[in-house]
Write a protein that holds these residues in place. Sequence first.
Motif, short mmCIF file in Angstrom:
data_model
loop_
_atom_site.label_atom_id
_atom_site.label_comp_id
_atom_site.label_asym_id
_atom_site.label_seq_id
_atom_site.Cartn_x
_atom_site.Cartn_y
_atom_site.Cartn_z
N GLU A 201 168.90 24.16 -32.36
CA GLU A 201 168.70 25.61 -32.37
C GLU A 201 169.91 26.33 -31.77
OE1 GLU A 201 165.13 27.09 -30.60
OE2 GLU A 201 163.87 26.11 -32.08
N VAL A 202 170.42 25.76 -30.68
CA VAL A 202 171.58 26.38 -30.02
C VAL A 202 172.78 26.37 -30.97
CG1 VAL A 202 173.25 26.11 -28.12
CG2 VAL A 202 170.80 25.86 -27.66
N GLU A 204 172.75 26.16 -34.23
CA GLU A 204 172.52 27.08 -35.36
C GLU A 204 172.75 28.53 -34.95
OE1 GLU A 204 169.33 24.24 -37.71
OE2 GLU A 204 168.63 26.04 -36.65
N SER A 205 172.28 28.85 -33.74
CA SER A 205 172.42 30.25 -33.29
C SER A 205 173.88 30.59 -33.06
CB SER A 205 171.59 30.51 -32.05
OG SER A 205 172.19 29.84 -30.96
N GLU A 206 174.68 29.61 -32.68
CA GLU A 206 176.11 29.86 -32.43
C GLU A 206 176.90 29.99 -33.71
OE1 GLU A 206 177.17 26.78 -29.74
OE2 GLU A 206 176.54 27.94 -27.99
N GLY A 208 175.58 31.01 -36.54
CA GLY A 208 175.01 32.08 -37.38
C GLY A 208 175.48 33.47 -37.00
#
Length: 208
Positions: A201-202, A204-206, A208
Amino acid sequence: MTKPVFVVISGPSGVGKTTIIKALLSRRKDVIFSVSCTTRPKRPGEVHGRDYFFITKDEFESMIERGEFLEWAEVHGHLYGTPRKFIENAMNEGKSVLLDIDVQGAMRVMKTFKDGVFIFIAPPSVQALVGRLKKRKTETGESIKRRLKDAKWELSFIDRFQYLIINEELDEAIYELDSIITAEETKVTRLLDEVERYKKEVLESESG
Ligand code: 5GP
């Protein structure tokens, strides 16, 4: 989010294991008790299929031959065994399982379930245990003697376990057991899938 655990409880007869376990099971519906088979006669108030599966020696021996026990042992002159199927079903359902077995059984299971949680429940003193066994009134004089002798032997295995609960105050002992299970269920080493999920998740969030 927690991970089911395989909990093994041992301790001398008369230490209050059954009372502690019953209280725990009534407050924790996510934990399943492994009902053992035994050739010991039923005590007043015990229910077949709830407390034990009360079977004959012949039936017990056939189950041994068919490999239906995860472990079995002779305890206080009777045969006791953990049905393999029961444990497998519970674990497949993602439930935590709790076994109440003697130290011989616990030693055997330790070899197979490396990430099991092994808890010893001890009396405050040997003297206190004598009093409790006599008060129980479910055993004959001969059986009390035997259980006491076995108790002293069982106490010599404490250091093979990971946790020690001294049953001086019942509520405290129940609290300690509940806490141990919760702590084990939330260990990072049991939740590596979750750890991976956060990492992903981390990332992906970075990106995105
Ligand atoms: P009780 O006759 O007082 O119910 O139990 C006597 C002892 O047998 C207890 O210490 C209990 O933990 C042990 N016991 C009960 N079920 C099993 C089992 O399936 N396997 C082994 N090895 N011990 C058991």
